[in-house]
Design a protein around this motif. Structure first.
Motif, PDB file in Angstrom:
ATOM      1  N   GLN A 153       7.245   0.290  -0.948  1.00 24.15           N
ATOM      2  CA  GLN A 153       7.376  -0.995  -0.803  1.00 24.15           C
ATOM      3  C   GLN A 153       8.359  -1.627   0.056  1.00 24.15           C
ATOM      4  O   GLN A 153       8.960  -3.160  -0.605  1.00 24.15           O
ATOM      5  N   ILE A 178       8.838  -0.860   6.783  1.00 27.37           N
ATOM      6  CA  ILE A 178       8.405  -0.048   8.183  1.00 27.37           C
ATOM      7  C   ILE A 178       9.283   0.262   8.951  1.00 27.37           C
ATOM      8  O   ILE A 178       9.495  -1.189   9.596  1.00 27.37           O
ATOM      9  N   ALA A 190       2.450  -6.235   2.315  1.00 24.37           N
ATOM     10  CA  ALA A 190       1.109  -5.189   2.135  1.00 24.37           C
ATOM     11  C   ALA A 190       1.888  -3.629   2.494  1.00 24.37           C
ATOM     12  O   ALA A 190       1.960  -3.448   3.645  1.00 24.37           O
ATOM     13  N   GLU A 191       1.214  -3.062   2.555  1.00 27.94           N
ATOM     14  CA  GLU A 191       0.949  -1.355   2.547  1.00 27.94           C
ATOM     15  C   GLU A 191       0.509  -0.735   3.662  1.00 27.94           C
ATOM     16  O   GLU A 191      -0.350  -1.196   4.155  1.00 27.94           O
ATOM     17  N   ARG A 195      -1.602   1.998   5.700  1.00 29.01           N
ATOM     18  CA  ARG A 195      -3.074   2.777   5.727  1.00 29.01           C
ATOM     19  C   ARG A 195      -2.936   3.689   6.482  1.00 29.01           C
ATOM     20  O   ARG A 195      -2.236   4.221   7.497  1.00 29.01           O
ATOM     21  N   LYS A 252       4.410  -5.121   7.860  1.00 28.20           N
ATOM     22  CA  LYS A 252       4.444  -4.056   6.655  1.00 28.20           C
ATOM     23  C   LYS A 252       4.893  -3.010   5.872  1.00 28.20           C
ATOM     24  O   LYS A 252       6.200  -2.651   6.664  1.00 28.20           O
ATOM     25  N   THR A 253       4.700  -2.530   4.847  1.00 29.88           N
ATOM     26  CA  THR A 253       5.516  -2.372   4.335  1.00 29.88           C
ATOM     27  C   THR A 253       4.698  -0.320   3.861  1.00 29.88           C
ATOM     28  O   THR A 253       3.428   0.129   4.136  1.00 29.88           O
ATOM     29  N   ASN A 254       5.833   0.397   3.139  1.00 31.97           N
ATOM     30  CA  ASN A 254       5.476   1.884   2.690  1.00 31.97           C
ATOM     31  C   ASN A 254       5.029   2.112   1.481  1.00 31.97           C
ATOM     32  O   ASN A 254       5.390   0.901   0.727  1.00 31.97           O
ATOM     33  N   GLN A 255       4.764   3.218   0.297  1.00 33.66           N
ATOM     34  CA  GLN A 255       3.960   3.168  -0.570  1.00 33.66           C
ATOM     35  C   GLN A 255       5.405   2.810  -1.642  1.00 33.66           C
ATOM     36  O   GLN A 255       5.351   2.075  -3.043  1.00 33.66           O
ATOM     37  N   PRO A 269      -4.830  -4.879   5.736  1.00 29.51           N
ATOM     38  CA  PRO A 269      -4.537  -4.708   4.399  1.00 29.51           C
ATOM     39  C   PRO A 269      -5.808  -5.946   3.373  1.00 29.51           C
ATOM     40  O   PRO A 269      -6.824  -6.597   3.853  1.00 29.51           O
TER      41      PRO A 269
END
Length: 367
Positions: free
Chosen positions: A250, A253, A290-291, A293, A245-248, A299
């Motif tokens: 990239q 998290i 992937a980001e 949400r 997991k990534t934030n906006q 994703p």
């Protein structure tokens, strides 16, 4: 030297019209000064670079044919043009017969607007990808509908608003790929309802595939329970996929919403096989970055990954929500508002089992 209007007069005019050495020096210095004044200062250059778009201008012309498939079809070429294309967004409340929304992806009422919407498809066509996908599709044996093969009428999204625990799965036929994101009971405060362990184990998932692959999302304590479910449903666990997991920005998290002792920066998806499915192996990796949400939303990269793994087969998502309704997929869940079925065989079986024709324009819930 003659003066007056005779032939010598023009020579005198030419001589007087020429610049002197001093005047030439002044002009040269003036032009140099103008050049210096016209050049931006270091501060101005730095300010321009600060606001310059990385990689050049991001402005792109829209293709009048909207989608890549339509662009290829109309132009009769294997690759879409260089202009920006879009992907169709068909939601449960969409009425395809109304046509396209003129706002494309900028509509302010996408949650209620019944027209077909589009979202940008920024990825360019890759040379050779069309032939490669054709090769991959050709490698999958042609099967009749009901054994996991997509019918011509199953291109648009299909879904059923239902209670997955009691819904008659045999109505749906067979699928090549199943993806499920169950509401596991993980003993945490969650913004949605969960299912008990015995309810999960007793789901009739096994009837949906004879030869296929199952992708089952798990988290925390559900890891061992998911393996038990797979065995009960008739699957052999063969692999595992991880979503990092990534934030906006990239970045990883580090303050995840799950985890009892450590913040979870990833989620696991178990892969199970039933029978002898024809799959394209070694095309993708077991890691998706992937980001993050909305809560529990997975994703979108998963859908293209599964299409590459098993191109052309029928695909089912269990515990689907509105944003999961994708072309070529059937969605099951209790947050879909109505029933939208396109395949004639599935519609007939549904009507025979539940006593009414599926109608996407009417809200309904199937127990």
């Amino acid at each position: 030297m003659r003066l007056g209007g005779g032939p010598g007069g023009s020579e005198l005019d030419d001589l007087l019209g020429k610049r002197s050495v001093k005047e030439k020096v002044k002009v040269e210095k003036g032009s140099e000064l103008l050049d210096i004044l016209s050049k931006p200062t270091a501060r101005e250059s730095a300010r321009v670079e600060q606001f310059r778009t990385a990689g050049g201008s991001a402005i792109r012309e829209h293709c009048p044919h909207l989608t890549k498939d339509e662009c290829r079809r109309v132009n009769g070429v294997p690759l879409a043009c260089h202009r920006l294309h879009f992907l169709r967004v068909v939601q449960p409340h969409t009425d395809v017969a109304l046509g396209n929304c003129s706002y494309l992806d900028t509509c302010r009422n996408m949650r209620t607007c019944k027209y077909v919407h589009y979202r940008p498809d920024p990825e360019p066509d890759v040379p050779g990808m069309g032939s490669e996908m054709a090769r991959l599709r050709a490698s999958v044996p042609k099967k009749p509908v009901g054994d996991g093969q997509t019918s011509r009428g199953a291109l648009d999204p299909q879904w059923i608003n239902c209670d997955v625990r009691s819904f008659d799965m045999t109505v749906l036929g067979k699928f090549g790929v199943i993806m499920a994101d169950p509401p596991w009971e993980i003993h945490q405060d969650l913004p949605y309802g969960t299912m008990k362990d015995d309810e999960m184990v007793n789901l009739n998932v096994g009837c949906l595939q004879d030869n296929g692959v199952l992708f089952l999302w798990v988290t925390g304590r559900a890891m061992e329970l998911a393996r038990e479910c797979m065995a009960k449903w008739g699957y052999k666990r063969v692999d595992e996929l991880i979503w990092v997991k990534t934030n906006q920005l990239q970045r990883l998290i580090r303050t995840g919403r799950t985890g009892h002792w450590l913040n979870h920066s990833k989620e696991h998806c178990l892969v199970g096989i039933k029978g002898s499915p024809q799959l394209n192996r070694y095309v993708d990796t077991d890691v998706v970055v992937a980001e993050v949400r909305e809560t529990s939303r997975k994703p979108d990269e998963m859908y293209s990954l599964l299409e590459r793994l098993s191109p052309g087969t029928r695909k089912l998502e269990i515990f689907a929500r509105v944003h999961n309704c994708k072309p070529g997929w059937v969605g099951l869940g209790n947050q879909l508002k109505n029933v939208n079925l396109i395949e004639p065989e599935v519609r007939q079986r549904f009507a025979a089992r539940y006593g009414f024709e599926p109608d996407a324009s009417k809200d309904c819930f199937v127990n």
